[in-house]
Design a protein around this motif. Sequence first.
Motif, PDB file in Angstrom:
ATOM      1  N   ILE A  80       3.231  16.877  -3.602  1.00 56.51           N
ATOM      2  CA  ILE A  80       3.296  16.572  -2.175  1.00 56.51           C
ATOM      3  C   ILE A  80       3.361  15.065  -1.974  1.00 56.51           C
ATOM      4  CG2 ILE A  80       2.142  16.785   0.060  1.00 56.51           C
ATOM      5  CD1 ILE A  80       0.969  19.390  -0.825  1.00 56.51           C
ATOM      6  N   TYR A  81       4.275  14.654  -1.102  1.00 55.57           N
ATOM      7  CA  TYR A  81       4.479  13.243  -0.785  1.00 55.57           C
ATOM      8  C   TYR A  81       4.274  13.059   0.722  1.00 55.57           C
ATOM      9  CZ  TYR A  81       6.691  13.372  -5.352  1.00 55.57           C
ATOM     10  OH  TYR A  81       6.933  13.557  -6.686  1.00 55.57           O
ATOM     11  N   HIS A  82       3.411  12.107   1.076  1.00 59.45           N
ATOM     12  CA  HIS A  82       3.168  11.860   2.495  1.00 59.45           C
ATOM     13  C   HIS A  82       4.190  10.894   3.053  1.00 59.45           C
ATOM     14  CE1 HIS A  82       1.342  10.265   6.201  1.00 59.45           C
ATOM     15  NE2 HIS A  82       0.812  11.463   6.279  1.00 59.45           N
ATOM     16  N   ASN A  83       4.738  11.247   4.205  1.00 64.99           N
ATOM     17  CA  ASN A  83       5.560  10.338   5.002  1.00 64.99           C
ATOM     18  C   ASN A  83       4.966  10.270   6.399  1.00 64.99           C
ATOM     19  OD1 ASN A  83       7.788  10.905   2.859  1.00 64.99           O
ATOM     20  ND2 ASN A  83       8.684   9.368   4.200  1.00 64.99           N
ATOM     21  N   VAL A 102       0.864  -1.184   0.000  1.00 62.08           N
ATOM     22  CA  VAL A 102       0.000   0.000   0.000  1.00 62.08           C
ATOM     23  C   VAL A 102       0.897   1.229   0.000  1.00 62.08           C
ATOM     24  CG1 VAL A 102      -1.822   1.268   1.184  1.00 62.08           C
ATOM     25  CG2 VAL A 102      -1.829  -1.232   1.215  1.00 62.08           C
ATOM     26  N   ASN A 103       0.800   2.019  -1.036  1.00 62.38           N
ATOM     27  CA  ASN A 103       1.657   3.192  -1.175  1.00 62.38           C
ATOM     28  C   ASN A 103       1.261   4.288  -0.205  1.00 62.38           C
ATOM     29  OD1 ASN A 103       3.162   2.094  -3.208  1.00 62.38           O
ATOM     30  ND2 ASN A 103       2.138   3.179  -4.872  1.00 62.38           N
ATOM     31  N   PHE A 104       2.262   5.026   0.270  1.00 59.77           N
ATOM     32  CA  PHE A 104       1.955   6.261   0.976  1.00 59.77           C
ATOM     33  C   PHE A 104       1.418   7.263  -0.050  1.00 59.77           C
ATOM     34  CE2 PHE A 104       5.523   5.074   4.097  1.00 59.77           C
ATOM     35  CZ  PHE A 104       4.626   4.400   4.905  1.00 59.77           C
ATOM     36  N   ALA A 105       0.428   8.018   0.340  1.00 63.85           N
ATOM     37  CA  ALA A 105      -0.267   8.904  -0.592  1.00 63.85           C
ATOM     38  C   ALA A 105       0.662   9.991  -1.136  1.00 63.85           C
ATOM     39  CB  ALA A 105      -1.461   9.545   0.108  1.00 63.85           C
ATOM     40  N   ASN A 106       0.435  10.351  -2.374  1.00 66.21           N
ATOM     41  CA  ASN A 106       1.119  11.505  -2.974  1.00 66.21           C
ATOM     42  C   ASN A 106       0.203  12.105  -4.023  1.00 66.21           C
ATOM     43  OD1 ASN A 106       2.030  10.615  -5.865  1.00 66.21           O
ATOM     44  ND2 ASN A 106       2.522   8.866  -4.540  1.00 66.21           N
ATOM     45  N   THR A 107       0.427  13.362  -4.355  1.00 64.82           N
ATOM     46  CA  THR A 107      -0.495  14.065  -5.254  1.00 64.82           C
ATOM     47  C   THR A 107      -0.237  13.786  -6.725  1.00 64.82           C
ATOM     48  OG1 THR A 107       0.926  16.038  -5.174  1.00 64.82           O
ATOM     49  CG2 THR A 107      -0.917  15.931  -3.609  1.00 64.82           C
ATOM     50  N   GLN A 117      -2.508  15.560   7.112  1.00 59.90           N
ATOM     51  CA  GLN A 117      -3.659  14.662   7.019  1.00 59.90           C
ATOM     52  C   GLN A 117      -4.485  14.903   5.760  1.00 59.90           C
ATOM     53  OE1 GLN A 117      -4.819  15.116  11.515  1.00 59.90           O
ATOM     54  NE2 GLN A 117      -5.794  13.266  10.758  1.00 59.90           N
ATOM     55  N   GLY A 118      -4.097  15.890   4.969  1.00 62.11           N
ATOM     56  CA  GLY A 118      -4.839  16.166   3.735  1.00 62.11           C
ATOM     57  C   GLY A 118      -3.911  16.742   2.685  1.00 62.11           C
ATOM     58  N   ILE A 119      -3.257  15.862   1.907  1.00 60.27           N
ATOM     59  CA  ILE A 119      -2.225  16.362   0.994  1.00 60.27           C
ATOM     60  C   ILE A 119      -2.818  17.145  -0.178  1.00 60.27           C
ATOM     61  CG2 ILE A 119      -0.493  14.638   1.618  1.00 60.27           C
ATOM     62  CD1 ILE A 119      -1.295  13.061  -0.896  1.00 60.27           C
TER      63      ILE A 119
END
Length: 712
Positions: free
Chosen positions: A352-355, A59-64, A330-332
Amino acid sequence: MKLANSLQKHPYINQWLKFNSDLKLEVKTGKVELGQKLTTSLAMIAAEELDLDINQVIVNFANTNESPDEQFTVGSNSIEESGLAIQQVSAFTRKYFLDLASKRLNLNIEDLYVENGVVMSFNSPSQIDYWNLSKGKSLYVKIDEAPETKEPSNYKIVGKNSKDLLIKKIVEGQLIFVQDLDFKDMLYGAILRPTGYKSQLSQTNIEKAKLLNGIVELKIDGNFIGVVAETEMQAFKAVELIKANSSWSRNKINVNSKNIYTKLKNNKNQSYYVKDGSAIDKPINLNDYNLKHNIQSTYLRPYQMHASIGPSAAVAKYEKGKYFVWTNSQGIYPLKIALSEAIRTSKNNIEIYHNPGPGSYGHNGADDAAFDACLLARKVEGKHVKVQWQREDENLWEPYGPAMRMELSATLENDGKIKEWSHQTYSDAHSARPRFKKGHSNLLASWHLKKSLPPLPKQKMFGFHGGVHRNADPIYNIPNKTIIKTTVDDLPLRVSALRTLGAYANIFAIESFMDELAYSSNQDPIVFRLKHLNNKRARSVIEKAAEISNWNYKNDHNGSGQGIGFAQYKNIKCFAAVVVDLRIDDFGNVELKKAVIVADAGKIIDPKGLISQLEGGFIQSASWTMLEEVNFDEYENYSTDWGKYPILSFKDIPEIETVLIDKPFAPSLGSGEATQGPTAGAIGNAIFNAIGVRAKKIPFTIENIREAAANI
């Protein structure tokens, strides 16, 4: 079942799933990992519907760039939103691949089954896997209607305990938190903040700081002072030196932690009627409503922090007009458009990349740190700049959970049932997250720049169980209810979303008042609650909690007490009952001895993950309830460190026993915020049971308990 909302907005397979050449499935989600084991649950859902081994799923970490836009990870909505979307897209994809395999192998689809991603035949040795089937295909295949999903009775993965897919990486130090990001060209930023909300920079001298080793850039823009250095310590040292050579005006704010509850009552405000959990967007005159019944009580909740153990951080890089940002927002996607307005660039120039980062469950300083990093990265083009807030930055400038005042009153019938009930909650707005509005910004540094942007107008949140009125409308069967939300103006502290929004305090008030009513009519608190509940699932969690906790209610006030709290979060999500056993010594020290949690979250995806959420919610709520309060005077906030803002320590955590009531054929219900309100109610009710003192002012410190005792 209808198509999930997230899938309606992103209806193509390739927006959610990617079959990689290494025989792994990549799952994309717009929700972010905050330590709630979301990635594990989503992997379980995908693996179940696609007949994969869970170790085949990433499951990937979210990114835009490639994740679906699912806005904020809030409100215990992730499983119901992203989880349902992934279940449906996975079920659709399995059927899609079976159709392809049937044609490729020239076999009837009824003869095919799937094991670990390999399509096999009951009657032939022929087989082919998903990865071969997906070769040369974009999977730009639209899903128009909800597919048939597996029957729960056939589940092999969902509902069973699974290891946390991230825990090995965390334990071995392989998982990179945003605070630990390291790029070979990394520079380090630090910010000097004003001394208070209304402080203005009177004078500063940066010449000495320029002479320090490793200083790459110094930036002064209005009340914003930023430093970029070769090392983090050099950046912090420069900020301390500039701080020693700067002065700020000191302007008083009109409230302090002692008079806040009076201000909540008397400041300019506006009241709205709440019907069936939703506020009606039409101001009312309180004189038109009967809010004073025979039994009355007022409950108080202070400003409280997210108090993340790791202060906020972010990394940004500016290159050729584009910004690349690493954050634990919490909201990229909302942050992306908020940054575009604050930076004054197109949203297409921002990635934007979530870590993962320190847990907060709410709007802390993560988004602000991202904007800080962008401002400094722009001064050193082509370099990654990490901005790490310090503890004082976090405690002074993060958005707090708002203070609240709850006034409840009721009348009882002769048979001991509630005849009339009113609940009025006074509070500031409960959400000021970054979002787009032309000419405005909710990002901290944007208020301090010379060309500043004003904050967005406060959101009064009229929707179903939103903001101030979340869980103010009790789930109990009460014939004549009046629920009022009162939004209060001219409160100067920065506030926004803290876990549960208004539900924590509203449930605390409701559950305390239910106990007061039970006591005044000489009824057992559990019997009294059940008398006002027709909902079978609600009754079941309370009855099971009574059984597991060996409920034995007595009113002898001998220093040991037992109390219960119950709620269904937002009246539509997880049902949770909490029973607390505690002991109070002669000085007023409270020792939590044991807690029992019983929850019904519908269909359980990951039992261990659900238990972690419920118990983590209990611990956080116990900390709020027993210890946490932002103390401040008219000039500045004093709660700048752990000594001034203590949180619950490991030694103070009681034994916790958690029991889950599984409903495999029911929808999954959000559970991340189910236990916070019931925990506060259970602790307050146990204190009363122990010593006959009704604790109505959070936190339940020795001082506040003594104050309550003095007012009996």
